[in-house]
Enzyme design. Structure first.
Site, PDB file in Angstrom:
ATOM      1  N   SER A  62     -61.735  -6.383   7.991  1.00 16.09           N
ATOM      2  CA  SER A  62     -62.179  -6.496   6.926  1.00 16.09           C
ATOM      3  C   SER A  62     -61.224  -6.034   5.320  1.00 16.09           C
ATOM      4  O   SER A  62     -61.665  -6.625   4.250  1.00 16.09           O
ATOM      5  CB  SER A  62     -63.518  -5.957   6.494  1.00 16.09           C
ATOM      6  OG  SER A  62     -64.755  -6.689   6.728  1.00 16.09           O
ATOM      7  N   LYS A  65     -59.471  -8.327   3.310  1.00 22.04           N
ATOM      8  CA  LYS A  65     -60.328  -9.193   2.035  1.00 22.04           C
ATOM      9  C   LYS A  65     -59.814  -8.470   0.983  1.00 22.04           C
ATOM     10  O   LYS A  65     -59.396  -9.201  -0.901  1.00 22.04           O
ATOM     11  CB  LYS A  65     -61.897  -8.836   1.830  1.00 22.04           C
ATOM     12  CG  LYS A  65     -62.614  -8.801   2.963  1.00 22.04           C
ATOM     13  CD  LYS A  65     -64.446  -8.932   2.627  1.00 22.04           C
ATOM     14  CE  LYS A  65     -64.771  -9.524   3.735  1.00 22.04           C
ATOM     15  NZ  LYS A  65     -64.850  -8.295   4.998  1.00 22.04           N
ATOM     16  N   SER A 122     -67.814  -5.552   2.015  1.00 24.49           N
ATOM     17  CA  SER A 122     -67.400  -5.937   2.478  1.00 24.49           C
ATOM     18  C   SER A 122     -68.462  -7.430   2.567  1.00 24.49           C
ATOM     19  O   SER A 122     -68.314  -7.845   4.024  1.00 24.49           O
ATOM     20  CB  SER A 122     -66.719  -5.615   3.536  1.00 24.49           C
ATOM     21  OG  SER A 122     -65.478  -5.649   3.879  1.00 24.49           O
ATOM     22  N   LYS A 226     -60.333  -0.433   0.586  1.00 28.09           N
ATOM     23  CA  LYS A 226     -61.403  -1.786   1.066  1.00 28.09           C
ATOM     24  C   LYS A 226     -61.101  -0.748   2.587  1.00 28.09           C
ATOM     25  O   LYS A 226     -60.225  -0.535   2.556  1.00 28.09           O
ATOM     26  CB  LYS A 226     -60.701  -3.091   1.421  1.00 28.09           C
ATOM     27  CG  LYS A 226     -61.428  -3.963   1.854  1.00 28.09           C
ATOM     28  CD  LYS A 226     -62.508  -4.711   1.233  1.00 28.09           C
ATOM     29  CE  LYS A 226     -63.395  -5.190   2.164  1.00 28.09           C
ATOM     30  NZ  LYS A 226     -63.988  -4.280   2.848  1.00 28.09           N
TER      31      LYS A 226
END
Length: 383
Positions: A62, A65, A122, A226
């Protein structure tokens, strides 16, 4: 005079900022990292301070992202998208699975809430919904992701989706993650409104959110950014933190456990804050006006092209010095932004940066009548 200015311009163009001695291998720093790949970058200069297998192509999970958020924030900050715009959820977005906020087909949620869900928990469903809203389809959005990656010099990267869900050939590197992380936090600082959230909620408080990045709660100065995990990518993250006006980006990929991922990120950030600092640099004295020969104005005020903050090893602050080279005069016409000199910035004897000194205004050349008028005025004043 024009020849000397041309030489000055060439010198400014050829001299680039030099960062402290390149990135050191993480092993040389004394750090013991569990991850397969890592980098430490300083945000403002883009300098890599530490590297460990920085270009190894790995699955980012993720952390993907970050690019999704970058494209969304670019659209928001350019006015193409409003944070208040409602996003209608498609059946495809609602069916993403993995980390999600359980969007339903036909549900509407503002762009701002969608961004919050992507950064804090997320949400795969929100990432796809934003991608479809912005580009029409996830596939079209992914094309934009790869184009933007190329523009940023992310040569290790191929995106196949906007979520980071497992897909054969969906790869990047710690180096490339740092590049896109820097682009996001440097040029779209309002993302911090979301990445620093520890706990929040959506749907009028009915659905709670807790940040997957526990550094936001437990690391001094944490600003984001993130996390990511899949069984094949293992534990990844891009961690950002700011102390004393310096923001660092620590990327770790393929850590064996979640705890080791956070420990690696903290170790990298601690190393950066312990060993580096940013030093503001100014000319030693205010810049004096430059005489303009045959100009409608007698002088023009110079100023540096940009502010300068130099990244140095701690202990080098007192070694920073400057050397100013300025034209004594310049012949009209003078363009606004024309180079009048340069400021060289050294650490000891090592040149680290060169900043052009520019004209703050345009100065037209005197006409023939103007020249005679000025000469007559001088003669009268002499009497």
């Amino acid at each position: 005079m024009k020849k000397s200015l041309s030489l000055l311009l060439a010198a400014c163009m050829l001299t680039a900022a030099v960062f402290p001695s390149g990135a050191a291998p993480a092993a040389d720093s004394g750090l013991s990292l569990s991850c397969a790949s890592a980098v430490l970058m300083e945000k403002e200069t883009g300098a890599f301070l530490l590297e460990e297998n920085a270009h190894e192509q790995l699955e980012p999970a993720s952390v993907t992202k970050i690019m999704t958020l970058l494209l969304v924030m670019e659209a928001v900050d350019s006015g193409q998208l409003s944070k208040d715009d409602p996003v209608t959820v498609s059946a495809y977005a609602a069916g993403m699975g993995g980390s999600q906020v359980y969007l339903e087909e036909g549900e509407q949620m503002p762009v701002s809430e969608m961004i919050k869900c992507v950064t804090v928990v997320s949400g795969n469903d929100c990432a796809v919904a934003l991608a479809e809203h912005l580009a029409g389809s996830e596939g079209a959005f992914v094309t934009r992701m790869n184009q933007r990656a190329q523009e940023l010099g992310m040569t290790d990267t191929t995106f196949l989706n906007c979520t980071g869900l497992p897909a054969q050939g969906h790869i990047t590197s710690a180096h490339d993650i740092a590049l896109m992380s820097r682009e996001l936090i440097l040029n779209h600082p309002s993302i911090r409104e979301y990445t620093t959230i520890w706990m929040d909620s959506i749907r009028n408080g009915e659905f709670g959110l807790t940040n997957t990045n526990r550094l936001v709660r437990f690391y001094q100065g944490a600003t984001g950014l993130k996390t990511g995990y899949t069984s094949s990518a293992h534990y990844c993250m891009s961690a950002t933190a700011e102390r004393d006006g310096m923001e660092l980006i620590a990327v770790v990929m393929k850590s064996p456990t979640s705890n080791q991922r956070f420990d690696d990120a903290k170790a990298l950030l601690d190393y950066g804050f312990a060993n580096y600092t940013m030093v503001p640099v100014y000319p030693d004295a205010p810049l004096a006006p430059v005489d303009v020969l045959l100009g409608a104005q007698a002088q023009v005020q110079p100023q540096p092209e940009r502010d300068c903050r130099l990244l140095v090893h701690k202990g080098e602050e007192n070694l920073v010095n400057t050397r100013l080279s300025m034209a004594q005069d310049v012949e009209a016409p003078v363009e606004q932004g024309q180079i009048l000199g340069q400021l060289e910035i050294y650490v000891g004897d090592e040149l680290r940066d060169t900043i052009p000194i520019l004209s703050t205004q345009q100065v037209d050349r005197l006409s023939i009548p103007g020249i005679f008028t000025r000469m007559l005025s001088k003669l009268l004043m002499a009497d």
